[in-house]
Design a protein around this motif. Structure first.
Motif, PDB file in Angstrom:
ATOM      1  N   CYS A  49     -20.891  -8.519-105.303  1.00 59.55           N
ATOM      2  CA  CYS A  49     -20.309  -9.819-104.930  1.00 59.55           C
ATOM      3  C   CYS A  49     -21.225 -10.546-103.951  1.00 59.55           C
ATOM      4  N   PRO A  50     -21.784 -11.709-104.333  1.00 55.78           N
ATOM      5  CA  PRO A  50     -22.652 -12.438-103.397  1.00 55.78           C
ATOM      6  C   PRO A  50     -21.906 -12.953-102.173  1.00 55.78           C
ATOM      7  N   TRP A  51     -20.608 -13.281-102.333  1.00 55.96           N
ATOM      8  CA  TRP A  51     -19.834 -13.720-101.174  1.00 55.96           C
ATOM      9  C   TRP A  51     -19.749 -12.610-100.128  1.00 55.96           C
ATOM     10  N   CYS A  52     -19.679 -11.357-100.586  1.00 55.95           N
ATOM     11  CA  CYS A  52     -19.609 -10.235 -99.642  1.00 55.95           C
ATOM     12  C   CYS A  52     -20.901 -10.107 -98.854  1.00 55.95           C
ATOM     13  N   TYR A  53     -22.043 -10.337 -99.524  1.00 55.14           N
ATOM     14  CA  TYR A  53     -23.328 -10.275 -98.833  1.00 55.14           C
ATOM     15  C   TYR A  53     -23.412 -11.368 -97.765  1.00 55.14           C
ATOM     16  N   ILE A  54     -23.046 -12.582 -98.144  1.00 56.42           N
ATOM     17  CA  ILE A  54     -23.046 -13.674 -97.169  1.00 56.42           C
ATOM     18  C   ILE A  54     -22.047 -13.373 -96.048  1.00 56.42           C
ATOM     19  N   GLY A  55     -20.875 -12.846 -96.428  1.00 57.25           N
ATOM     20  CA  GLY A  55     -19.849 -12.540 -95.437  1.00 57.25           C
ATOM     21  C   GLY A  55     -20.301 -11.526 -94.407  1.00 57.25           C
ATOM     22  N   LEU A  56     -21.065 -10.506 -94.841  1.00 55.82           N
ATOM     23  CA  LEU A  56     -21.567  -9.523 -93.881  1.00 55.82           C
ATOM     24  C   LEU A  56     -22.561 -10.164 -92.915  1.00 55.82           C
ATOM     25  N   LYS A  57     -23.394 -11.066 -93.430  1.00 56.85           N
ATOM     26  CA  LYS A  57     -24.327 -11.767 -92.545  1.00 56.85           C
ATOM     27  C   LYS A  57     -23.565 -12.571 -91.494  1.00 56.85           C
ATOM     28  N   HIS A  58     -22.526 -13.284 -91.922  1.00 56.35           N
ATOM     29  CA  HIS A  58     -21.728 -14.056 -90.970  1.00 56.35           C
ATOM     30  C   HIS A  58     -21.067 -13.138 -89.946  1.00 56.35           C
ATOM     31  N   LEU A  59     -20.538 -12.009 -90.415  1.00 61.68           N
ATOM     32  CA  LEU A  59     -19.891 -11.071 -89.508  1.00 61.68           C
ATOM     33  C   LEU A  59     -20.886 -10.549 -88.473  1.00 61.68           C
ATOM     34  N   ASN A  60     -22.062 -10.128 -88.915  1.00 59.90           N
ATOM     35  CA  ASN A  60     -23.060  -9.605 -87.990  1.00 59.90           C
ATOM     36  C   ASN A  60     -23.482 -10.658 -86.969  1.00 59.90           C
ATOM     37  N   ASN A  61     -23.666 -11.892 -87.431  1.00 55.13           N
ATOM     38  CA  ASN A  61     -24.034 -12.963 -86.505  1.00 55.13           C
ATOM     39  C   ASN A  61     -22.908 -13.249 -85.511  1.00 55.13           C
ATOM     40  N   ALA A  62     -21.673 -13.169 -85.999  1.00 54.25           N
ATOM     41  CA  ALA A  62     -20.531 -13.386 -85.108  1.00 54.25           C
ATOM     42  C   ALA A  62     -20.443 -12.285 -84.054  1.00 54.25           C
ATOM     43  N   ILE A  63     -20.740 -11.060 -84.448  1.00 56.36           N
ATOM     44  CA  ILE A  63     -20.722  -9.954 -83.491  1.00 56.36           C
ATOM     45  C   ILE A  63     -21.748 -10.188 -82.394  1.00 56.36           C
ATOM     46  N   THR A  64     -22.929 -10.652 -82.790  1.00 56.14           N
ATOM     47  CA  THR A  64     -23.950 -10.980 -81.799  1.00 56.14           C
ATOM     48  C   THR A  64     -23.453 -12.057 -80.836  1.00 56.14           C
ATOM     49  N   ASP A  65     -22.875 -13.128 -81.385  1.00 56.26           N
ATOM     50  CA  ASP A  65     -22.370 -14.216 -80.540  1.00 56.26           C
ATOM     51  C   ASP A  65     -21.287 -13.714 -79.588  1.00 56.26           C
ATOM     52  N   TYR A  66     -20.380 -12.899 -80.116  1.00 57.74           N
ATOM     53  CA  TYR A  66     -19.279 -12.407 -79.291  1.00 57.74           C
ATOM     54  C   TYR A  66     -19.796 -11.510 -78.169  1.00 57.74           C
ATOM     55  N   LYS A  67     -20.766 -10.673 -78.489  1.00 58.48           N
ATOM     56  CA  LYS A  67     -21.300  -9.761 -77.477  1.00 58.48           C
ATOM     57  C   LYS A  67     -22.119 -10.497 -76.425  1.00 58.48           C
ATOM     58  N   ASP A  68     -22.671 -11.630 -76.792  1.00 58.03           N
ATOM     59  CA  ASP A  68     -23.332 -12.453 -75.775  1.00 58.03           C
ATOM     60  C   ASP A  68     -22.321 -12.916 -74.725  1.00 58.03           C
ATOM     61  N   ARG A  69     -21.106 -13.182 -75.168  1.00 63.02           N
ATOM     62  CA  ARG A  69     -20.052 -13.599 -74.243  1.00 63.02           C
ATOM     63  C   ARG A  69     -19.409 -12.407 -73.533  1.00 63.02           C
ATOM     64  N   HIS A  70     -19.320 -11.280 -74.247  1.00 63.20           N
ATOM     65  CA  HIS A  70     -18.613 -10.102 -73.738  1.00 63.20           C
ATOM     66  C   HIS A  70     -19.523  -8.886 -73.901  1.00 63.20           C
ATOM     67  N   ALA A 110     -29.088 -20.762-103.578  1.00 67.65           N
ATOM     68  CA  ALA A 110     -30.150 -20.761-102.580  1.00 67.65           C
ATOM     69  C   ALA A 110     -29.696 -21.461-101.305  1.00 67.65           C
ATOM     70  N   ALA A 111     -28.960 -22.558-101.454  1.00 74.30           N
ATOM     71  CA  ALA A 111     -28.464 -23.289-100.292  1.00 74.30           C
ATOM     72  C   ALA A 111     -27.407 -22.491 -99.540  1.00 74.30           C
ATOM     73  N   LEU A 112     -26.628 -21.687-100.253  1.00 74.44           N
ATOM     74  CA  LEU A 112     -25.611 -20.860 -99.611  1.00 74.44           C
ATOM     75  C   LEU A 112     -26.233 -19.680 -98.865  1.00 74.44           C
ATOM     76  N   GLY A 113     -27.261 -19.073 -99.464  1.00 75.65           N
ATOM     77  CA  GLY A 113     -27.863 -17.894 -98.851  1.00 75.65           C
ATOM     78  C   GLY A 113     -28.914 -18.203 -97.810  1.00 75.65           C
ATOM     79  N   GLY A 114     -29.617 -19.325 -97.970  1.00 72.56           N
ATOM     80  CA  GLY A 114     -30.729 -19.640 -97.090  1.00 72.56           C
ATOM     81  C   GLY A 114     -30.409 -19.631 -95.607  1.00 72.56           C
ATOM     82  N   PRO A 115     -29.305 -20.259 -95.166  1.00 73.53           N
ATOM     83  CA  PRO A 115     -29.017 -20.312 -93.727  1.00 73.53           C
ATOM     84  C   PRO A 115     -28.825 -18.955 -93.077  1.00 73.53           C
ATOM     85  N   VAL A 116     -28.498 -17.916 -93.856  1.00 70.07           N
ATOM     86  CA  VAL A 116     -28.324 -16.574 -93.283  1.00 70.07           C
ATOM     87  C   VAL A 116     -29.445 -15.628 -93.702  1.00 70.07           C
ATOM     88  N   GLY A 117     -30.527 -16.185 -94.253  1.00 68.94           N
ATOM     89  CA  GLY A 117     -31.690 -15.362 -94.552  1.00 68.94           C
ATOM     90  C   GLY A 117     -31.644 -14.628 -95.875  1.00 68.94           C
TER      91      GLY A 117
END
Length: 385
Positions: A49-70, A110-117
């Protein structure tokens, strides 16, 4: 796909109650007695599922953002299987024509995947993903069982008397504690070749020029055998490394998840287990039954936890809160903040549709549903009771 705001009703884990859906427009009563600092995220997915791949990237980036705060917060990601096409043969389909792939053009993907690498590639064949889920499960345990994946979370594993508590999550593990570890390409490139530095380059370091010398009395260097990778400790950290490698191999490097020999080679490079050992797991009916039981447990309305998940990606945080569909990193961070304080609050119900659905309010939900026989990519709500 339903919005997370419909699904953030906490349940009583002790009674294994079904995850509830909040009534529209009504607030959820929250007990703010303590703040959560550890998050176990159960990631229900299918590797194709390509949505799952994108979703994991978003989750990992969110974890980074959250840990910057906490900085004291810790995270652990654990995978549970979802089979978008349980009856699919091996290597039976061209990737560009399979399931939800044709609903978007190559440029749109490509436009969906590009922003998350992610550099999506739509070449090659694909098919049944059951063996990929066996591999992910084998990264958690050596003997097949139908224990929920969350039973292998660090906080749930029993410790022997006198042993120290689990170490704090470290860089490069599934717990994602440092920004550099969230999307480190080395974790996903290992199945193909070793990398150099942070650029993802695969070229060897240049040799220094040398002066020709006589070789009459000089012994020639003998080629040295390449060291074999050592088996890695099982657990959520290894499972996440396997998942990231499979995502990249399939979605960016045209790997066929249903090709057992190629899948075993990819898994061996990440885990250190031998390809022969992994092939035996793929061929095992016992491992197949275990994956099917786990799949039915999260999708069946009479499963042990009553999840009734119908689409992926789906994320369950701390066994209590369901996040359905493809959500942005900002949305994840906002909900981690709410969960840390004791829970979420609500909005209206989002709609669903074949292959993608839009959530209500700030979250946009997209996902793929289990394909029924004769039907292309049917989708329904995730996480409802």
């Amino acid at each position: 796909m339903a919005s997370i705001r419909d699904l953030l009703t906490p349940t009583d884990n002790g009674n294994h109650a079904k995850l509830g859906i909040k009534e529209e427009g009504k607030a959820v009563n929250i007990d703010n007695t303590s703040e959560t600092t550890h998050f176990t995220v159960e990631f229900i997915l299918d590797v194709l599922c390509p949505w799952c791949y994108i979703g994991l990237k978003h989750l990992n980036n969110a974890i980074t953002d959250y840990k910057d705060r906490h900085p004291g917060a810790t995270f652990e990601i654990i995978c549970s299987p979802f089979l978008l096409d349980p009856l699919a043969p091996r290597s039976a389909y061209d990737k560009p024509t399979y399931l939800n792939a044709p609903k978007y053009s190559i440029d749109q993907w490509a436009a969906l995947g590009g922003p998350v690498g992610i550099k999506f590639s739509w070449k090659g064949r694909t098919g049944n993903t059951r063996d990929a889920h066996k591999l992910l499960r084998y990264a958690l345990e050596s003997t097949p069982t139908s224990l929920p994946s969350t039973a292998f979370a660090s906080r749930n594993r029993p410790r022997k008397q006198g042993t120290a508590p689990p170490a704090s999550p470290t860089s490069g593990s599934a717990t994602t504690t440092a920004p550099a570890s969230v999307s480190a390409p080395a974790q996903t490139d290992v199945a193909v070749s070793s990398t150099t530095g942070d650029t993802g380059s695969h070229s060897a370091a240049p040799s220094s020029p040398s002066t020709p010398t006589s070789t009459a009395n000089v012994s020639q260097p003998q080629p040295q055998p390449q060291p074999q990778p050592q088996p890695q400790p099982r657990g959520p950290a290894l499972q996440l490394r396997v998942l990231e490698a499979l995502f990249k191999w399939h979605h960016e490097r045209d790997g066929d998840l249903s090709d057992r020999a190629s899948l075993a080679a990819t898994g061996a490079a990440v885990t250190g287990f031998s390809a022969a050992e992994l092939l035996a797991v793929f061929e095992s009916e016992e491992w197949g039954r275990a994956v099917d039981e786990l799949f039915l447990d999260v999708t069946g309305p009479r499963g042990r936890r009553g999840l009734n998940v119908r689409a992926v990606p789906t994320f369950i945080v701390n066994d209590r809160y369901v996040i359905g569909g493809l959500q942005s990193r900002e949305f994840f961070v906002e909900e981690f903040e709410r969960i840390a304080r004791g829970g979420g609050r609500g909005g209206g119900r989002g709609g669903t549709g074949p292959g993608e659905g839009s959530g209500n309010g700030k979250g946009q939900g997209k996902g793929e549903g289990k394909r029924k026989e004769g039907e292309e990519g049917a989708t329904a709500d995730a996480g409802g009771a």
